[in-house]
Motif scaffolding. Structure first.
Motif, PDB file in Angstrom:
ATOM      1  N   THR A  58       0.792  -1.210  -0.006  1.00  0.00           N
ATOM      2  CA  THR A  58      -0.143  -0.050  -0.009  1.00  0.00           C
ATOM      3  C   THR A  58       0.918   1.143  -0.045  1.00  0.00           C
ATOM      4  O   THR A  58       2.048   1.128   0.269  1.00  0.00           O
ATOM      5  N   PRO A  59       0.284   2.390  -0.363  1.00  0.00           N
ATOM      6  CA  PRO A  59       1.182   3.676  -0.278  1.00  0.00           C
ATOM      7  C   PRO A  59       1.810   3.864   1.245  1.00  0.00           C
ATOM      8  O   PRO A  59       2.631   4.617   1.499  1.00  0.00           O
ATOM      9  N   ASP A  60       1.286   3.294   2.435  1.00  0.00           N
ATOM     10  CA  ASP A  60       1.777   3.262   3.652  1.00  0.00           C
ATOM     11  C   ASP A  60       2.802   2.454   3.873  1.00  0.00           C
ATOM     12  O   ASP A  60       3.499   2.647   5.043  1.00  0.00           O
ATOM     13  N   LYS A 107      13.779  19.424  -6.026  1.00  0.00           N
ATOM     14  CA  LYS A 107      13.343  20.703  -6.872  1.00  0.00           C
ATOM     15  C   LYS A 107      13.748  20.358  -8.267  1.00  0.00           C
ATOM     16  O   LYS A 107      12.898  20.709  -9.072  1.00  0.00           O
ATOM     17  N   VAL A 108      14.498  19.717  -8.356  1.00  0.00           N
ATOM     18  CA  VAL A 108      14.916  19.483  -9.995  1.00  0.00           C
ATOM     19  C   VAL A 108      14.193  18.382 -10.514  1.00  0.00           C
ATOM     20  O   VAL A 108      13.752  18.476 -11.657  1.00  0.00           O
ATOM     21  N   ALA A 109      13.820  17.254  -9.787  1.00  0.00           N
ATOM     22  CA  ALA A 109      12.550  16.366 -10.197  1.00  0.00           C
ATOM     23  C   ALA A 109      11.266  17.175 -10.508  1.00  0.00           C
ATOM     24  O   ALA A 109      10.596  16.725 -11.450  1.00  0.00           O
ATOM     25  N   CYS A 110      10.799  18.092  -9.608  1.00  0.00           N
ATOM     26  CA  CYS A 110       9.715  18.756  -9.874  1.00  0.00           C
ATOM     27  C   CYS A 110       9.819  19.555 -10.993  1.00  0.00           C
ATOM     28  O   CYS A 110       8.707  19.726 -11.924  1.00  0.00           O
ATOM     29  N   PHE A 166       9.777  10.206  -7.575  1.00  0.00           N
ATOM     30  CA  PHE A 166       9.377  10.512  -6.309  1.00  0.00           C
ATOM     31  C   PHE A 166       9.560   9.464  -5.175  1.00  0.00           C
ATOM     32  O   PHE A 166       9.241   9.639  -4.144  1.00  0.00           O
ATOM     33  N   THR A 167       9.500   8.417  -5.593  1.00  0.00           N
ATOM     34  CA  THR A 167       9.993   7.252  -4.801  1.00  0.00           C
ATOM     35  C   THR A 167      11.424   7.634  -4.253  1.00  0.00           C
ATOM     36  O   THR A 167      11.585   7.360  -3.038  1.00  0.00           O
ATOM     37  N   VAL A 168      12.240   7.879  -4.949  1.00  0.00           N
ATOM     38  CA  VAL A 168      13.467   8.272  -4.488  1.00  0.00           C
ATOM     39  C   VAL A 168      13.556   9.313  -3.518  1.00  0.00           C
ATOM     40  O   VAL A 168      14.144   9.193  -2.417  1.00  0.00           O
ATOM     41  N   HIS A 169      12.643  10.096  -3.718  1.00  0.00           N
ATOM     42  CA  HIS A 169      12.476  11.287  -2.784  1.00  0.00           C
ATOM     43  C   HIS A 169      11.703  10.978  -1.596  1.00  0.00           C
ATOM     44  O   HIS A 169      10.996  11.885  -0.573  1.00  0.00           O
ATOM     45  N   ASN A 170      10.960   9.995  -1.641  1.00  0.00           N
ATOM     46  CA  ASN A 170       9.843   9.600  -0.613  1.00  0.00           C
ATOM     47  C   ASN A 170       8.552  10.315  -0.517  1.00  0.00           C
ATOM     48  O   ASN A 170       8.258  10.945   0.478  1.00  0.00           O
ATOM     49  N   LYS A 171       8.279  10.811  -1.726  1.00  0.00           N
ATOM     50  CA  LYS A 171       7.024  11.459  -1.742  1.00  0.00           C
ATOM     51  C   LYS A 171       6.166  11.013  -2.270  1.00  0.00           C
ATOM     52  O   LYS A 171       6.155   9.886  -2.964  1.00  0.00           O
ATOM     53  N   ASN A 172       4.815  11.417  -2.188  1.00  0.00           N
ATOM     54  CA  ASN A 172       3.498  10.919  -2.943  1.00  0.00           C
ATOM     55  C   ASN A 172       3.521  11.176  -4.385  1.00  0.00           C
ATOM     56  O   ASN A 172       3.628  12.154  -4.883  1.00  0.00           O
ATOM     57  N   LEU A 202       1.811  13.553  -9.913  1.00  0.00           N
ATOM     58  CA  LEU A 202       1.116  13.389 -11.242  1.00  0.00           C
ATOM     59  C   LEU A 202      -0.144  14.098 -11.394  1.00  0.00           C
ATOM     60  O   LEU A 202      -0.520  14.767 -12.488  1.00  0.00           O
ATOM     61  N   LYS A 203      -1.048  14.311 -10.293  1.00  0.00           N
ATOM     62  CA  LYS A 203      -2.074  15.491 -10.427  1.00  0.00           C
ATOM     63  C   LYS A 203      -1.447  16.848 -10.424  1.00  0.00           C
ATOM     64  O   LYS A 203      -2.243  17.567 -11.471  1.00  0.00           O
ATOM     65  N   GLU A 204      -0.489  17.199 -10.021  1.00  0.00           N
ATOM     66  CA  GLU A 204       0.151  18.430 -10.102  1.00  0.00           C
ATOM     67  C   GLU A 204       0.548  18.776 -11.584  1.00  0.00           C
ATOM     68  O   GLU A 204       0.451  19.631 -12.174  1.00  0.00           O
ATOM     69  N   PHE A 205       1.100  17.521 -11.953  1.00  0.00           N
ATOM     70  CA  PHE A 205       1.529  17.493 -13.324  1.00  0.00           C
ATOM     71  C   PHE A 205       0.220  17.811 -14.390  1.00  0.00           C
ATOM     72  O   PHE A 205       0.497  18.556 -15.233  1.00  0.00           O
ATOM     73  N   LEU A 206      -0.614  17.020 -14.113  1.00  0.00           N
ATOM     74  CA  LEU A 206      -1.861  17.318 -14.886  1.00  0.00           C
ATOM     75  C   LEU A 206      -2.632  18.748 -14.854  1.00  0.00           C
ATOM     76  O   LEU A 206      -2.818  19.433 -15.768  1.00  0.00           O
ATOM     77  N   LEU A 207      -2.360  19.308 -13.718  1.00  0.00           N
ATOM     78  CA  LEU A 207      -2.793  20.844 -13.225  1.00  0.00           C
ATOM     79  C   LEU A 207      -2.080  21.855 -14.190  1.00  0.00           C
ATOM     80  O   LEU A 207      -2.503  22.660 -14.628  1.00  0.00           O
TER      81      LEU A 207
END
Length: 141
Positions: A22-24, A69-72, A119-125, A130-135
């Motif tokens: 799971t994500p947790d 930040k570079v990944a974002c 984002f797995t490397v950076h331990n982020k959701n 991906l939702k932010e990418f679409l926005l």
């Protein structure tokens, strides 16, 4: 499928392990399970080999915040570049190839896999990013 048919006693537990993730779940446990599943030929949400390569390629001396930040910014760059790529003449569907000359038909899957690994490397959701990418993509329409 052949492996599942000939060795169900081996594939069954691996498939059960992937269902439990799971994500947790702890990221190291998740990557270990996905590594076993990938070796067995089971598709995974995150490619553990890509995660290992990206984790190993972190630059020395840069902070984890800078790498994040570079990944974002990479995702923002891709989102902003999509219209230019779509207007490229090589992006026209080629019936002889049953695809596009510049392989743009593979772009969605590539974005999802690279973003998931980054984002797995950076331990982020992953889903949130991906939702932010679409926005961001929708804002540039």
């Amino acid at each position: 499928q052949v492996f599942s048919h000939h060795c169900p006693f081996l594939m069954g537990p691996i498939e059960c392990l992937t269902d439990v993730v799971t994500p947790d779940t702890d990221i190291q446990v998740t990557l270990s399970i996905f590594e076993v599943a990938s070796a067995a030929g089971i598709p995974c949400e995150v490619d553990p080999a890509l995660v290992n390569v990206l984790a190993a390629s972190k630059t020395d001396g840069s902070s984890p915040e800078e790498d994040y930040k570079v990944a974002c910014l990479l995702l923002v760059f891709v989102a902003v570049s999509l219209p230019l790529l779509a207007s490229d003449p090589a992006s026209i569907y080629n019936t002889e190839l049953d695809g596009h000359n510049n392989n743009i038909h593979c772009l969605a899957k590539a974005i999802i896999h690279v973003a998931a690994a980054l984002f797995t490397v950076h331990n982020k959701n992953i889903e949130t990013h991906l939702k932010e990418f679409l926005l961001v993509r929708a804002a540039w329409l």
